[in-house]
Design a protein around this motif. Structure first.
Motif, short mmCIF file in Angstrom:
data_model
loop_
_atom_site.label_atom_id
_atom_site.label_comp_id
_atom_site.label_asym_id
_atom_site.label_seq_id
_atom_site.Cartn_x
_atom_site.Cartn_y
_atom_site.Cartn_z
N UNK A 35 40.78 29.65 35.98
CA UNK A 35 41.92 29.99 36.82
C UNK A 35 41.58 31.14 37.75
N UNK A 36 40.87 32.12 37.24
CA UNK A 36 40.48 33.26 38.08
C UNK A 36 39.52 32.81 39.18
N UNK A 37 38.54 31.97 38.84
CA UNK A 37 37.60 31.48 39.83
C UNK A 37 38.32 30.74 40.96
N UNK A 38 39.32 29.96 40.59
CA UNK A 38 40.03 29.14 41.56
C UNK A 38 41.00 29.93 42.43
N UNK A 39 41.54 31.04 41.91
CA UNK A 39 42.69 31.66 42.58
C UNK A 39 42.50 33.12 42.98
N UNK A 40 41.39 33.74 42.59
CA UNK A 40 41.17 35.16 42.92
C UNK A 40 39.84 35.29 43.66
N UNK A 41 39.86 35.93 44.80
CA UNK A 41 38.62 36.08 45.56
C UNK A 41 37.82 37.25 45.00
N UNK A 42 36.47 37.16 45.07
CA UNK A 42 35.65 38.29 44.63
C UNK A 42 35.97 39.57 45.40
#
Length: 360
Positions: A190-197
């Motif tokens: 979920x973090x990979x899909x929805x939060x930018x680095x």
């Protein structure tokens, strides 16, 4: 209560009740924190912290969950002030004594942790946030979903330590452990899909900087302190003596629940689950085929999570993106790579022992 006497589910830590409490009357003042942070308004943040800091007699009247909620709300302001380059404690008379007392009352560190910031933080309009950005809510959602499942995983690890390998319950316990650890795969996806680095590295990471309280620097409430390393310790890490990992484990353990923190000392010196099965299977792996396949499934869960976590970290800490060299939990990219390598090595051991033709 488990057979070894460890209570992993401490009823004092009532998350839903804590989230519903507002002992400092902070609901309205904390709604303005994202705006204050956007403006880097240290005087306003400090004034809010001064107004909300209770007296020691007021703290004495709090019950256990009110102490947790008070630390949660003071912590949001601690991290906000420090994000703008100022140590907050010297700015507010009496604050340090209050933080120390709240930590003493709850047997936790004298500042907020990932537990305060996520699972004990209300949802909806009362949610305490540094930025107010929807991506921050996504980041908070990972620990909210995975911490309860980690509790279940640690109970299974505790049960496995007390269960004979030949007991019919051993493989189902491993399977339940695997299911619980699956929450970390879901959260990281979920973090990979929805939060930018860039959002994490440049906007969120500064809020997890150290705050000095009572002569010690305490890291902020980062998801990196969700103590998945305890499952590592039970599964494979008690056999490893990597100094960097040991130091990380010791520091991270300070930031979690008392009963979970105590597991470090209990589990560090006992044989890991990987070691127990490797030694049992050495003469003949066939009788242990189901055990080894189940263990490999568990280890694969950890490898997938740690691989994705390392991938995110590499993007967030690229030289052109990062503001800090070390991660929010105090670890480096090199440490994350080392932990992933060790996890892969132990997963490979389990897989190599599975007899030919048996599903791993």
């Amino acid at each position: 209560m488990h057979r070894n006497g460890t209570t992993l589910d401490d009823p004092r830590f009532d998350g839903p009740r804590t989230a519903g409490l507002d002992p400092l009357g902070a609901d309205a003042p904390l709604r303005a924190v994202p705006e204050m942070n956007a403006a880097a308004d240290v005087p306003a943040l400090t004034a809010a912290l001064r107004r909300l800091t209770p007296s020691l007699p007021e703290v004495a009247a709090f019950d256990f969950c009110e102490c947790l909620a008070a630390m949660r709300d003071l912590g949001l302001l601690l991290g906000s002030v420090k994000r703008h380059g100022v140590q907050p404690v010297p700015l507010v008379p009496g604050l340090e004594a209050v933080l120390v007392e709240l930590g003493r009352r709850t047997d936790m560190i004298p500042r907020d942790t990932v537990h305060h910031y996520t699972e004990w933080n209300p949802l909806g309009e009362r949610q305490r946030m540094y930025t107010g950005d929807p991506q921050e809510t996504v980041l908070m959602g990972g620990p909210r979903a995975s911490i309860p499942e980690l509790g279940r995983a640690l109970e299974r690890c505790d049960d496995l330590a007390d269960t004979d390998l030949a007991d019919p319950a051993f493989v189902p316990l491993l399977d339940d452990l695997s299911d619980a650890l699956g929450a970390f795969e879901t959260a990281i996806a979920d973090v990979v899909a929805r939060v930018s680095p860039e959002f994490f590295a440049q906007r969120m990471r500064p809020y997890y900087e150290e705050v000095a309280v009572a002569g010690h620097d305490w890291l902020g409430p980062a998801a990196a302190h969700v103590p998945l390393y305890l499952a590592d310790l039970a599964l494979w890490a008690s056999d490893d003596n990597d100094p960097a990992y040991e130091a990380f484990l010791e520091e991270s353990a300070e930031h979690t629940l008392p009963a979970w923190r105590a597991l470090v000392g209990q589990w560090r010196d006992r044989p890991s689950i990987v070691r127990r099965l490797r030694e049992a299977a050495a003469p003949d792996p066939e009788p242990w085929a189901r055990h080894l396949a189940a263990l490999h499934r568990v280890m694969r869960r950890l490898v997938v999570f740690r691989g994705r976590h390392l991938g995110i970290a590499r993007k967030a800490y690229k030289e052109e993106v990062r503001l800090y060299e070390l991660g929010s939990g105090g670890g480096s990219i090199g440490l994350l790579q080392s932990i992933l390598d060790l996890t892969r090595d132990n997963a490979a051991i389990a897989k190599s022992l599975v007899p030919a033709g048996r599903a791993a």
